[in-house]
Design a protein around this motif. Structure first.
Motif, PDB file in Angstrom:
ATOM      1  N   ILE A 100       0.817  -1.215   0.000  1.00 52.05           N
ATOM      2  CA  ILE A 100       0.000   0.000   0.000  1.00 52.05           C
ATOM      3  C   ILE A 100       0.853   1.268   0.000  1.00 52.05           C
ATOM      4  O   ILE A 100       0.535   2.245  -0.691  1.00 52.05           O
ATOM      5  CB  ILE A 100      -0.966  -0.007   1.200  1.00 52.05           C
ATOM      6  CG1 ILE A 100      -1.995  -1.135   1.040  1.00 52.05           C
ATOM      7  CG2 ILE A 100      -1.676   1.332   1.344  1.00 52.05           C
ATOM      8  CD1 ILE A 100      -2.874  -1.362   2.262  1.00 52.05           C
ATOM      9  N   ASN A 101       1.942   1.266   0.744  1.00 50.20           N
ATOM     10  CA  ASN A 101       2.767   2.481   0.841  1.00 50.20           C
ATOM     11  C   ASN A 101       3.433   2.841  -0.477  1.00 50.20           C
ATOM     12  O   ASN A 101       3.817   3.997  -0.686  1.00 50.20           O
ATOM     13  CB  ASN A 101       3.816   2.332   1.944  1.00 50.20           C
ATOM     14  CG  ASN A 101       3.200   2.365   3.325  1.00 50.20           C
ATOM     15  OD1 ASN A 101       2.003   2.534   3.479  1.00 50.20           O
ATOM     16  ND2 ASN A 101       4.020   2.172   4.349  1.00 50.20           N
ATOM     17  N   THR A 102       3.581   1.872  -1.373  1.00 47.20           N
ATOM     18  CA  THR A 102       4.128   2.197  -2.696  1.00 47.20           C
ATOM     19  C   THR A 102       3.177   3.100  -3.463  1.00 47.20           C
ATOM     20  O   THR A 102       3.593   3.805  -4.389  1.00 47.20           O
ATOM     21  CB  THR A 102       4.386   0.915  -3.513  1.00 47.20           C
ATOM     22  OG1 THR A 102       3.129   0.269  -3.801  1.00 47.20           O
ATOM     23  CG2 THR A 102       5.266  -0.057  -2.772  1.00 47.20           C
ATOM     24  N   LEU A 103       1.896   3.074  -3.084  1.00 43.29           N
ATOM     25  CA  LEU A 103       0.877   3.898  -3.742  1.00 43.29           C
ATOM     26  C   LEU A 103       0.641   5.214  -3.010  1.00 43.29           C
ATOM     27  O   LEU A 103       0.169   6.175  -3.604  1.00 43.29           O
ATOM     28  CB  LEU A 103      -0.446   3.125  -3.819  1.00 43.29           C
ATOM     29  CG  LEU A 103      -0.387   1.750  -4.510  1.00 43.29           C
ATOM     30  CD1 LEU A 103      -1.656   0.960  -4.230  1.00 43.29           C
ATOM     31  CD2 LEU A 103      -0.184   1.934  -6.005  1.00 43.29           C
ATOM     32  N   LEU A 104       0.973   5.252  -1.716  1.00 35.19           N
ATOM     33  CA  LEU A 104       0.713   6.433  -0.897  1.00 35.19           C
ATOM     34  C   LEU A 104       1.886   7.398  -0.841  1.00 35.19           C
ATOM     35  O   LEU A 104       1.691   8.607  -0.709  1.00 35.19           O
ATOM     36  CB  LEU A 104       0.362   6.009   0.537  1.00 35.19           C
ATOM     37  CG  LEU A 104      -0.965   5.262   0.730  1.00 35.19           C
ATOM     38  CD1 LEU A 104      -1.092   4.801   2.176  1.00 35.19           C
ATOM     39  CD2 LEU A 104      -2.150   6.150   0.363  1.00 35.19           C
ATOM     40  N   PHE A 105       3.108   6.870  -0.914  1.00 38.40           N
ATOM     41  CA  PHE A 105       4.300   7.698  -0.793  1.00 38.40           C
ATOM     42  C   PHE A 105       4.914   7.938  -2.175  1.00 38.40           C
ATOM     43  O   PHE A 105       5.038   6.999  -2.965  1.00 38.40           O
ATOM     44  CB  PHE A 105       5.337   7.029   0.110  1.00 38.40           C
ATOM     45  CG  PHE A 105       4.939   6.979   1.559  1.00 38.40           C
ATOM     46  CD1 PHE A 105       5.479   7.872   2.468  1.00 38.40           C
ATOM     47  CD2 PHE A 105       4.026   6.040   2.026  1.00 38.40           C
ATOM     48  CE1 PHE A 105       5.128   7.835   3.810  1.00 38.40           C
ATOM     49  CE2 PHE A 105       3.662   5.992   3.363  1.00 38.40           C
ATOM     50  CZ  PHE A 105       4.213   6.901   4.259  1.00 38.40           C
ATOM     51  N   LEU A 108       9.860   5.914  -1.584  1.00 41.29           N
ATOM     52  CA  LEU A 108      10.201   5.098  -0.423  1.00 41.29           C
ATOM     53  C   LEU A 108      11.718   4.946  -0.343  1.00 41.29           C
ATOM     54  O   LEU A 108      12.405   5.014  -1.367  1.00 41.29           O
ATOM     55  CB  LEU A 108       9.556   3.712  -0.534  1.00 41.29           C
ATOM     56  CG  LEU A 108       8.033   3.641  -0.447  1.00 41.29           C
ATOM     57  CD1 LEU A 108       7.558   2.207  -0.722  1.00 41.29           C
ATOM     58  CD2 LEU A 108       7.536   4.106   0.905  1.00 41.29           C
ATOM     59  N   PRO A 109      12.280   4.705   0.850  1.00 39.46           N
ATOM     60  CA  PRO A 109      13.734   4.523   0.964  1.00 39.46           C
ATOM     61  C   PRO A 109      14.201   3.171   0.444  1.00 39.46           C
ATOM     62  O   PRO A 109      15.403   2.905   0.419  1.00 39.46           O
ATOM     63  CB  PRO A 109      13.976   4.643   2.473  1.00 39.46           C
ATOM     64  CG  PRO A 109      12.688   4.220   3.097  1.00 39.46           C
ATOM     65  CD  PRO A 109      11.615   4.703   2.160  1.00 39.46           C
ATOM     66  N   TYR A 110      13.264   2.318   0.046  1.00 38.88           N
ATOM     67  CA  TYR A 110      13.579   0.988  -0.484  1.00 38.88           C
ATOM     68  C   TYR A 110      12.609   0.680  -1.611  1.00 38.88           C
ATOM     69  O   TYR A 110      11.528   1.285  -1.716  1.00 38.88           O
ATOM     70  CB  TYR A 110      13.440  -0.078   0.618  1.00 38.88           C
ATOM     71  CG  TYR A 110      12.064  -0.081   1.251  1.00 38.88           C
ATOM     72  CD1 TYR A 110      11.050  -0.909   0.773  1.00 38.88           C
ATOM     73  CD2 TYR A 110      11.766   0.767   2.318  1.00 38.88           C
ATOM     74  CE1 TYR A 110       9.776  -0.879   1.332  1.00 38.88           C
ATOM     75  CE2 TYR A 110      10.502   0.799   2.884  1.00 38.88           C
ATOM     76  CZ  TYR A 110       9.514  -0.025   2.390  1.00 38.88           C
ATOM     77  OH  TYR A 110       8.248   0.013   2.932  1.00 38.88           O
ATOM     78  N   ASP A 111      12.977  -0.247  -2.455  1.00 39.19           N
ATOM     79  CA  ASP A 111      12.109  -0.713  -3.534  1.00 39.19           C
ATOM     80  C   ASP A 111      11.608  -2.097  -3.146  1.00 39.19           C
ATOM     81  O   ASP A 111      12.393  -3.053  -3.131  1.00 39.19           O
ATOM     82  CB  ASP A 111      12.900  -0.785  -4.848  1.00 39.19           C
ATOM     83  CG  ASP A 111      12.049  -1.226  -6.028  1.00 39.19           C
ATOM     84  OD1 ASP A 111      10.949  -1.784  -5.808  1.00 39.19           O
ATOM     85  OD2 ASP A 111      12.473  -1.022  -7.182  1.00 39.19           O
ATOM     86  N   PRO A 112      10.316  -2.236  -2.828  1.00 42.85           N
ATOM     87  CA  PRO A 112       9.801  -3.531  -2.385  1.00 42.85           C
ATOM     88  C   PRO A 112      10.002  -4.653  -3.403  1.00 42.85           C
ATOM     89  O   PRO A 112      10.074  -5.822  -3.022  1.00 42.85           O
ATOM     90  CB  PRO A 112       8.307  -3.268  -2.154  1.00 42.85           C
ATOM     91  CG  PRO A 112       8.224  -1.803  -1.890  1.00 42.85           C
ATOM     92  CD  PRO A 112       9.278  -1.194  -2.766  1.00 42.85           C
ATOM     93  N   TRP A 311      -5.559  -2.206  -4.353  1.00 43.20           N
ATOM     94  CA  TRP A 311      -5.786  -0.952  -3.657  1.00 43.20           C
ATOM     95  C   TRP A 311      -5.492   0.292  -4.489  1.00 43.20           C
ATOM     96  O   TRP A 311      -5.872   1.401  -4.095  1.00 43.20           O
ATOM     97  CB  TRP A 311      -4.979  -0.931  -2.363  1.00 43.20           C
ATOM     98  CG  TRP A 311      -5.444  -1.988  -1.402  1.00 43.20           C
ATOM     99  CD1 TRP A 311      -4.753  -3.086  -0.981  1.00 43.20           C
ATOM    100  CD2 TRP A 311      -6.739  -2.076  -0.777  1.00 43.20           C
ATOM    101  NE1 TRP A 311      -5.518  -3.849  -0.133  1.00 43.20           N
ATOM    102  CE2 TRP A 311      -6.739  -3.259   0.015  1.00 43.20           C
ATOM    103  CE3 TRP A 311      -7.885  -1.273  -0.811  1.00 43.20           C
ATOM    104  CZ2 TRP A 311      -7.850  -3.637   0.748  1.00 43.20           C
ATOM    105  CZ3 TRP A 311      -8.989  -1.667  -0.074  1.00 43.20           C
ATOM    106  CH2 TRP A 311      -8.971  -2.833   0.698  1.00 43.20           C
ATOM    107  N   ALA A 312      -4.861   0.138  -5.626  1.00 42.33           N
ATOM    108  CA  ALA A 312      -4.544   1.310  -6.469  1.00 42.33           C
ATOM    109  C   ALA A 312      -5.795   2.114  -6.836  1.00 42.33           C
ATOM    110  O   ALA A 312      -5.809   3.348  -6.652  1.00 42.33           O
ATOM    111  CB  ALA A 312      -3.800   0.876  -7.728  1.00 42.33           C
TER     112      ALA A 312
END
Length: 319
Positions: A100-105, A108-112, A311-312
């Motif tokens: 979800i945070n890949t869509l909100l931020f 990110l400090p990392y690539d999931p 969730w997108a």
């Protein structure tokens, strides 16, 4: 003679390559289990259940749970992402920092996708669509009728902006063609207390925070958010059964740094899957209304990708 020499050399190289790929006995050193949330959180509870299971099944090994809360779970997940890929640092994480945070931020400090190696889905956990008794609704159909007749009149509580409890309710509103007002809190106890008091009329929260209150008659349980009915709540229908095509699983999984060799990831996954299905571990998880899963690393990666796709559109509509 030359052919025999070449054949012998080829066999030797193959043997050396196999040894290089085969993981050493895991763990060979103390293992850190990073939790990206505070002590006392549900991911923390799962991590400590797993640590106890590891200690019991792998005598002589050492497992230490470390809490690294902050930035909606991103800080602790980044700790795992940037650790040495040697199996000595693993983490318990959830859908937020992994999907979800890949869509909100914006960043990110990392690539999931690159910096995180999924090991296994640990548990599945139902959330419960709950309502304050003063609404006098017994079913999801009753609720939808009420909401459609009173657009924007009712509030729902959550455990924070962008949390699964927030997005699940946004998805419910979208799918049912209704309008709700979001009131964020910082924890499940606060969010369910808001429903009890009537400060918010609705919420979709983890079963562990809702069921005791429902049994005391303080809130009403209308549906569970998982694809199938919960083993622990067999009489509570799913949202899909109730006519709303929404699925929100509060799952948790075990992760490793992205560069961890595949044979080592598979070896850790095998150990974890065996431990999470032990009767003692299952019983401890059951007290939290959690069911063990134990997927392959590949299945866990697919779950994460599916969560991003799920969730997108909800996030696009809500933000």
């Amino acid at each position: 003679m030359m052919r025999l020499l070449l054949l012998t050399l080829a066999m030797l190289l193959a043997s050396l390559e196999a040894r290089a790929q085969a993981p050493a006995a895991w763990p060979s050193k103390p293992v850190r289990i990073i939790v990206p949330f505070a002590a006392g959180s549900t991911p923390d509870a799962v991590a400590r259940v797993m640590a106890d299971g590891f200690q019991a099944e792998l005598p002589g090994a050492t497992f230490v749970v470390e809490n690294k809360p902050g930035a909606s779970g991103n800080l602790g997940t980044d700790t795992v992402a940037k650790a040495a890929p040697d199996g000595q640092t693993i983490g318990v994480s959830i859908g937020g920092p992994l999907a979800i945070n890949t869509l909100l931020f914006s960043k990110l400090p990392y690539d999931p996708q690159k910096d995180i190696a999924p090991v296994t889905q640990l548990i599945t956990q139902a959330s419960v669509l709950t309502a304050t008794p003063s609404l006098n609704v017994k079913t999801v159909a009753d609720l939808v009728t009420l909401l459609k007749n009173n657009p924007g009149k009712y509030n729902f509580s959550s455990i924070g902006n962008g949390s699964l409890s927030h997005l699940a309710m946004e998805a419910i509103a979208i799918k049912s063609g209704t309008k709700l007002v979001h009131v964020p809190y910082t924890s499940s106890p606060q969010a369910v207390t808001a429903v009890i008091r009537g400060d918010a009329q609705l919420a979709c929260l983890p079963a562990i925070s809702v069921v005791p209150q429902a049994e005391a008659g303080k809130v009403a349980m209308l549906a569970v958010s998982t694809a199938k009915r919960s083993t622990f709540l067999p009489n509570v229908p799913t949202l899909k059964e109730s006519g709303i095509d929404v699925e929100a699983d509060a799952w948790m999984g075990l992760i490793a740094p992205g560069g961890t060799p595949k044979p080592l990831v598979d070896a850790i996954s095998k150990e974890v899957v065996a431990i999470i299905k032990l009767p003692d571990v299952r019983q401890k998880l059951a007290t939290q209304f959690m069911e063990p899963v134990g997927s392959t690393p590949e299945e866990f990666r697919t779950l994460i990708d599916n969560e991003i796709a799920r969730w997108a559109p909800v996030i696009k509509a809500a933000y």
